[in-house]
Design a protein around this motif. Structure first.
Motif, PDB file in Angstrom:
ATOM      1  N   GLY A 228       0.801  -1.215   0.000  1.00 43.93           N
ATOM      2  CA  GLY A 228       0.000   0.000   0.000  1.00 43.93           C
ATOM      3  C   GLY A 228       0.837   1.269   0.000  1.00 43.93           C
ATOM      4  O   GLY A 228       0.293   2.358   0.069  1.00 43.93           O
ATOM      5  N   TYR A 230       3.098   4.347  -1.179  1.00 43.06           N
ATOM      6  CA  TYR A 230       3.242   5.150  -2.391  1.00 43.06           C
ATOM      7  C   TYR A 230       4.617   5.805  -2.470  1.00 43.06           C
ATOM      8  O   TYR A 230       5.243   5.865  -3.528  1.00 43.06           O
ATOM      9  CB  TYR A 230       2.148   6.213  -2.377  1.00 43.06           C
ATOM     10  N   ILE A 231       5.100   6.275  -1.311  1.00 43.62           N
ATOM     11  CA  ILE A 231       6.299   7.101  -1.253  1.00 43.62           C
ATOM     12  C   ILE A 231       7.549   6.390  -1.780  1.00 43.62           C
ATOM     13  O   ILE A 231       8.259   6.915  -2.640  1.00 43.62           O
ATOM     14  CB  ILE A 231       6.538   7.543   0.217  1.00 43.62           C
ATOM     15  N   PRO A 245      -0.051   1.661  -5.917  1.00 44.62           N
ATOM     16  CA  PRO A 245      -0.335   2.948  -5.265  1.00 44.62           C
ATOM     17  C   PRO A 245       0.011   4.129  -6.173  1.00 44.62           C
ATOM     18  O   PRO A 245      -0.703   5.134  -6.182  1.00 44.62           O
ATOM     19  CB  PRO A 245       0.576   2.922  -4.036  1.00 44.62           C
ATOM     20  N   VAL A 248      -2.823   4.557  -8.565  1.00 47.16           N
ATOM     21  CA  VAL A 248      -3.977   5.187  -7.922  1.00 47.16           C
ATOM     22  C   VAL A 248      -3.758   6.693  -7.840  1.00 47.16           C
ATOM     23  O   VAL A 248      -4.622   7.492  -8.234  1.00 47.16           O
ATOM     24  CB  VAL A 248      -4.196   4.610  -6.507  1.00 47.16           C
ATOM     25  N   SER A 265      -8.269   1.419  -5.832  1.00 52.37           N
ATOM     26  CA  SER A 265      -8.043   1.261  -4.387  1.00 52.37           C
ATOM     27  C   SER A 265      -8.761   0.028  -3.869  1.00 52.37           C
ATOM     28  O   SER A 265      -8.236  -0.734  -3.065  1.00 52.37           O
ATOM     29  CB  SER A 265      -8.564   2.480  -3.631  1.00 52.37           C
ATOM     30  N   LEU A 268      -7.036  -3.046  -4.892  1.00 50.20           N
ATOM     31  CA  LEU A 268      -5.843  -3.226  -4.056  1.00 50.20           C
ATOM     32  C   LEU A 268      -6.221  -3.809  -2.692  1.00 50.20           C
ATOM     33  O   LEU A 268      -5.585  -4.733  -2.183  1.00 50.20           O
ATOM     34  CB  LEU A 268      -5.156  -1.870  -3.884  1.00 50.20           C
ATOM     35  N   MET A 269      -7.301  -3.274  -2.148  1.00 54.49           N
ATOM     36  CA  MET A 269      -7.747  -3.788  -0.850  1.00 54.49           C
ATOM     37  C   MET A 269      -8.212  -5.231  -0.930  1.00 54.49           C
ATOM     38  O   MET A 269      -7.971  -6.021  -0.030  1.00 54.49           O
ATOM     39  CB  MET A 269      -8.887  -2.932  -0.324  1.00 54.49           C
TER      40      MET A 269
ATOM     41  N   SER B 110      -4.520   0.205   4.414  1.00 55.23           N
ATOM     42  CA  SER B 110      -3.376   1.098   4.224  1.00 55.23           C
ATOM     43  C   SER B 110      -3.831   2.556   4.188  1.00 55.23           C
ATOM     44  O   SER B 110      -4.970   2.865   3.840  1.00 55.23           O
ATOM     45  CB  SER B 110      -2.589   0.719   2.974  1.00 55.23           C
ATOM     46  N   LEU B 112      -3.136   4.911   2.304  1.00 54.63           N
ATOM     47  CA  LEU B 112      -3.523   5.407   0.989  1.00 54.63           C
ATOM     48  C   LEU B 112      -5.028   5.266   0.780  1.00 54.63           C
ATOM     49  O   LEU B 112      -5.699   6.182   0.310  1.00 54.63           O
ATOM     50  CB  LEU B 112      -2.767   4.622  -0.093  1.00 54.63           C
ATOM     51  N   ILE B 113      -5.536   4.095   1.185  1.00 49.89           N
ATOM     52  CA  ILE B 113      -6.949   3.825   0.950  1.00 49.89           C
ATOM     53  C   ILE B 113      -7.827   4.636   1.902  1.00 49.89           C
ATOM     54  O   ILE B 113      -8.875   5.154   1.502  1.00 49.89           O
ATOM     55  CB  ILE B 113      -7.210   2.304   1.042  1.00 49.89           C
ATOM     56  N   PHE B 203       2.343  10.934   5.583  1.00 45.08           N
ATOM     57  CA  PHE B 203       2.420  11.704   4.343  1.00 45.08           C
ATOM     58  C   PHE B 203       1.155  11.645   3.493  1.00 45.08           C
ATOM     59  O   PHE B 203       0.564  12.658   3.162  1.00 45.08           O
ATOM     60  CB  PHE B 203       3.618  11.234   3.508  1.00 45.08           C
ATOM     61  N   VAL B 204       0.731  10.423   3.167  1.00 46.59           N
ATOM     62  CA  VAL B 204      -0.197  10.305   2.057  1.00 46.59           C
ATOM     63  C   VAL B 204      -1.567  10.929   2.345  1.00 46.59           C
ATOM     64  O   VAL B 204      -2.162  11.581   1.495  1.00 46.59           O
ATOM     65  CB  VAL B 204      -0.274   8.831   1.578  1.00 46.59           C
ATOM     66  N   TRP B 221       8.230  16.814   0.534  1.00 46.69           N
ATOM     67  CA  TRP B 221       7.943  16.188  -0.761  1.00 46.69           C
ATOM     68  C   TRP B 221       8.010  17.231  -1.890  1.00 46.69           C
ATOM     69  O   TRP B 221       8.593  16.992  -2.933  1.00 46.69           O
ATOM     70  CB  TRP B 221       6.556  15.542  -0.674  1.00 46.69           C
TER      71      TRP B 221
END
Lengths: 288, 260, 356
Positions: A228, A230-231, A245, A248, A265, A268-269, B110, B112-113, B203-204, B221
């Protein structure tokens, strides 16, 4: 003996509204800002970006567009590599900390081992970029020592992404495996030795099987957090190969396509959930 | 054999320590660079990039924002977490297991979600992107953590302690203030500091839910887009320092409860 | 007799499907030391929790000083509880713990401190006022819990296995102190335990509980010498149990047919009734049977040296299912494998009627 455990939980007659007053704020928060967004995301994923009614295109796109599909394959590959490499690196390290380092230094040794864990993860990924850059520390060392003539392409590769991830998860897994090894009663090892097992066999037949459930939990955690994130792929991997990610975020950032981002998303989940169900059998061992 | 294991252990451990510390050392070292590129050779030490950071209003205000969001969202998360943990540990509620599961559920999803979901919801509801929106998201991720930590520490012994207080005539609110909160203080602090570090680092969600005023990780960032820069090293080192302070505080609160 | 201090009327309680108390009635006199004795799961702790107000019974009523307390919260009733794990407040000093109840009543600081010191002196811990609970030993914590409960002068003090966490020697020592403190303050104590020695040492009134019911109650001497049921004959001290059927009853003498023959003893029971004869170990005589009721011969299966006496286990040669438990003098020469005659005075046999 006793039913005390039960009576302890009996309602004091102070009022039956009290317990609900206590738990409602937390439940309300979770419903409003976790469950409701989820429903919103689910509904959004069933609409078209351009507006209009119900549609499944967002989902069908994932299966028909090879580049989307590829992002999922990349994500799964990277996550699998990261999980395996991290466990293989972390287990011996945790074992050394728990078994070879003298008791009084262990706390310090462990604290040091996970110190960079607490750096901001944006900063951590950036730091790896410094290390792996074209004219970064590693390439300078390699060219300086004459091992290679041309600097290697290290940054903006899958290798960089994996390195950044492994760095983080080695620390996380060291923490969990160390805790696992320390929880192991010394009597097990003594009993094994007493019954004639040497150090190697004690480890293989007693220590390893007993710490396996903990490893499984740690590995699962690695999987979930890794797939999950992204960074790390965005900073270290660049846009050479996309992970889920990144895909997305791209829908939101460049195109403002919320419905597609929502659908991706949810997919992904779903993958994480399937992984959980597949591992549930091993994850449960710990609870038993 | 034993000797061999010892030597091999040392070599291995040092190699892993090296791997773990390599990026941090490079980060901090080149934050002291006096020239404009954080790459070898080292030209420092110099504090010019720290000065640059501290005179950059965007960064300093982002730092203040981050601390503010971390402190307020953690306070909210720990309050809600404590109250619900108390409610679930002390009273029989119908569907208790299911409801507890619901509260801890965000732990398995996560960031992000979670961020995506809030973005879609707020977008529909017309809630503008803001630090408040990001703070709400931080409570979502930290509430289950605080709840789990505090709930796990509410054992049968504490139940008896509270019963004793009630038995001696304390009304419910005095039980809470005079007995439960002080007795649970270590777990409450632990939850708070852990939430602080997670929110500080996040962050996200902030990236998705803030626009103009934003938090430090997002500002860093933005800085990254200009490529490698010792200023980023400097601000990264500062962030690291703050995290370490939080972790040390966390460790101290954990240690403090040992003698009890 | 006036109104009893505590009057429990037909109390039943269930946890879900499980009935833990079945129609229990009990009265407790002011100033008495009552022991609720029973094995795990007998309902004694639940009964205590009902008295303390932590559990509301499914059925029945509880009156304290004539007032219906059935649904009254713990804080409002004239009882205080000493918890099994003491439940001292870990963040408060000993003085703070003992003064807590007074603080809740709004008593000012100086008075509170003075009364807390008094209460601590009563339990012999005057010097511990400023210490923290974790600096005290188990026995000392126990005393602090006692002082904390007594300082608000309850009408009834409830003690939940108060000595359970202490080692044997300390337990016996604290027993004596508990009894002395109770006599000094004159408060009624109700004390739950599964230790029958503790029950005999402390109780004015002993209540034997089993499976949610009161099996027997009365002064411990009476309960020991004349137990009302087979359960109390075996739980409060040991007994040899001889099952039989009453053949006839004439002039207050019952003839009981048992597996080892007819036994005559005082008692008036309907002929045909199933009964059990209980015999305390110290009443069984090994070797001779002059002027006593013969119980046949038995083969000694085990002799355990207990210091002041020997505990002898023997199996009847007539009925292999019959186990004798006897207490022989320390000087007795009886050995495993010996065959001995067993007898007992008719008066020492306890006739337990209503056997199923």
């Amino acid at each position: 003996m006793n039913p005390t455990g039960n009576d302890g939980r009996a309602l004091p007659r102070a009022g039956r509204a009290l317990p609900w007053a206590l738990v409602t704020p937390a439940l309300g928060w979770t419903l409003l800002f976790f469950v409701l967004p989820f429903i919103a995301m689910g509904l959004s994923s069933l609409t078209a970006h351009e507006g209009g009614g119900f549609t499944l295109t967002n989902y069908s796109q994932f299966f028909t567009n090879p580049s989307y599909w590829q992002a999922m394959v990349n994500s799964l590959e990277v996550t699998a590599i990261v999980t395996v490499v991290s466990v293989l690196l972390a287990y011996p390290f945790a074992w050394i900390l728990a078994e070879q380092v003298p008791e009084r230094w262990q706390r310090l040794a462990l604290m040091l081992a996970v110190l960079p864990f607490w750096t901001s993860y944006v900063v951590r990924s950036y730091s790896w970029l410094l290390v792996l850059a074209q004219n970064g520390v590693i390439n300078r060392a390699l060219t300086g020592s004459g091992l290679v003539t041309e600097p290697l392409q290290l940054a903006n590769t899958r290798f960089a992404t994996v390195t950044g991830f492994v760095h983080f998860f080695v620390m996380l897994l060291t923490l969990t495996i160390f805790a696992n090894l320390k929880q192991l009663s010394p009597s097990y090892r003594k009993a094994a030795a007493d019954l004639g097992a040497g150090p190697v066999r004690t480890f293989l037949h007693v220590v390893l099987p007993l710490t396996l459930p903990g490893i499984m939990v740690g590995a699962f955690l690695t999987f979930v957090l890794c797939i999950g994130d992204y960074i790390t792929p965005q900073i270290l991997g660049g846009n050479n190969e996309l992970l889920m990610p990144q895909l997305v975020m791209m829908q939101i950032g460049r195109r403002g396509d919320f419905p597609l981002a929502s659908a991706l998303s949810i997919i992904l989940m779903a993958v994480v959930t399937i992984a959980y169900l597949a591992c549930a059998r091993w994850l449960k061992i710990e609870r038993a | 054999m034993r000797q061999f294991v010892r030597v091999a252990s040392w070599v291995y451990a040092l190699a892993v320590y090296g791997f773990i510390f390599l990026p941090v050392v490079v980060l901090v070292l080149f934050s002291l660079q006096s020239t404009s590129f954080p790459i070898p050779p080292f030209t420092g030490p110099s504090l010019r990039w720290y000065e640059a950071v501290l005179s950059d209003v965007r960064l300093t205000s982002a730092l203040v924002n981050s601390l503010l969001v971390a402190a307020l969202s953690s306070a909210t998360a720990v309050t809600l977490g404590f109250l619900s943990a108390w409610g679930f540990a002390r009273f029989v509620l119908p569907g208790s297991g299911l409801l507890r599961g619901l509260i801890t559920l965000p732990l398995t999803v996560s960031y992000l979600i979670i961020g995506m979901g809030l973005l879609v919801l707020f977008n529909w509801a017309g809630v503008p992107k803001s630090l408040l929106a990001a703070g709400i998201g931080h409570v979502v991720i930290n509430l289950p953590l605080c709840f789990a930590i505090i709930y796990s520490q509410m054992g049968d012994h504490q139940i008896n302690i509270e019963r004793a207080a009630r038995d001696l005539g304390a009304p419910e609110w005095k039980v809470l203030l005079l007995i439960t909160v002080p007795v649970m203080a270590p777990a409450i602090f632990a939850g708070f500091f852990l939430s602080m570090t997670f929110s500080w680092d996040e962050f996200v969600i902030s990236f998705l839910l803030t626009r103009f005023d934003t938090t430090l990780p997002v500002e860093i960032w933005n800085l990254l887009r200009s490529g490698l820069n010792p200023k980023t090293n400097a601000v990264g080192s500062l962030v690291f320092a703050v995290s370490i302070v939080l972790v040390v505080l966390f460790e101290l609160t954990l240690l403090r409860r040992k003698p009890a | 007799m006036s109104v009893p201090l505590v009057d429990i009327r037909s109390v039943s309680h269930r946890f879900g499907q499980l009935a833990v108390l079945k129609n229990v009635s009990l009265q407790i006199e002011p100033g008495s030391y009552t022991i609720l004795l029973g094995p795990s799961g007998s309902g004694k702790t639940t009964l205590l929790s009902i008295l303390g107000g932590f559990v509301t019974p499914s059925e029945g009523k509880v009156f304290i000083r004539g007032e219906d307390c059935t649904a009254m919260p713990p804080a409002k009733r004239p009882t205080t509880t000493v918890f099994q794990d003491y439940a001292l407040f870990p963040h408060m000093s000993v003085g703070g713990n003992v003064g807590f109840g007074l603080r809740m009543q709004g008593v000012d600081g100086a008075t509170r401190a003075a009364r807390a010191r008094e209460a601590l002196a009563l339990v012999g811990l005057a010097s511990a006022f400023d210490k923290k609970p974790h600096q005290l030993s188990g026995g000392q914590r126990q005393r602090v819990a006692l002082a904390r409960a007594l300082v608000i002068e309850p009408a009834v003090l409830l003690l939940d296995e108060p000595l359970g966490a202490l080692d044997l020697k300390l337990r016996r020592q604290m027993q004596d102190e508990l009894k002395a403190i109770q006599k000094r303050v004159g408060t009624a104590f109700i004390h739950v335990t599964h230790d029958q020695e503790e029950a005999m040492a402390l109780a004015d009134h002993c209540v034997v509980m089993n499976d949610g019911r009161i099996e027997d109650e009365g002064p411990p001497e009476r309960v020991y010498h004349r137990p009302a049921t087979r359960f109390s004959a075996t739980f409060m001290g040991e007994s040899t149990i001889l099952a039989g059927t009453v053949a006839e009853t004439t002039n207050g003498i019952a003839t009981v047919a048992t597996s080892i023959g007819l036994v005559l003893l005082p008692g008036a029971v309907q002929p045909g009734a199933n009964v059990a004869l209980a015999i305390r170990p110290e009443h069984l005589v090994l070797g001779t049977n002059e002027g006593a009721v013969g119980l046949g011969t038995a083969e000694v299966s085990d002799v355990v040296f207990q210091g002041s006496f020997k505990r002898v286990l023997a199996t009847s040669t007539i009925d292999a299912a019959l186990q004798f438990i006897a207490k022989a003098p320390a000087s007795a020469t009886v050995q495993t494998g010996d065959t001995v005659m067993v007898s007992c005075k008719a008066d020492d046999m306890i006739l337990l009627a209503n056997e199923r």
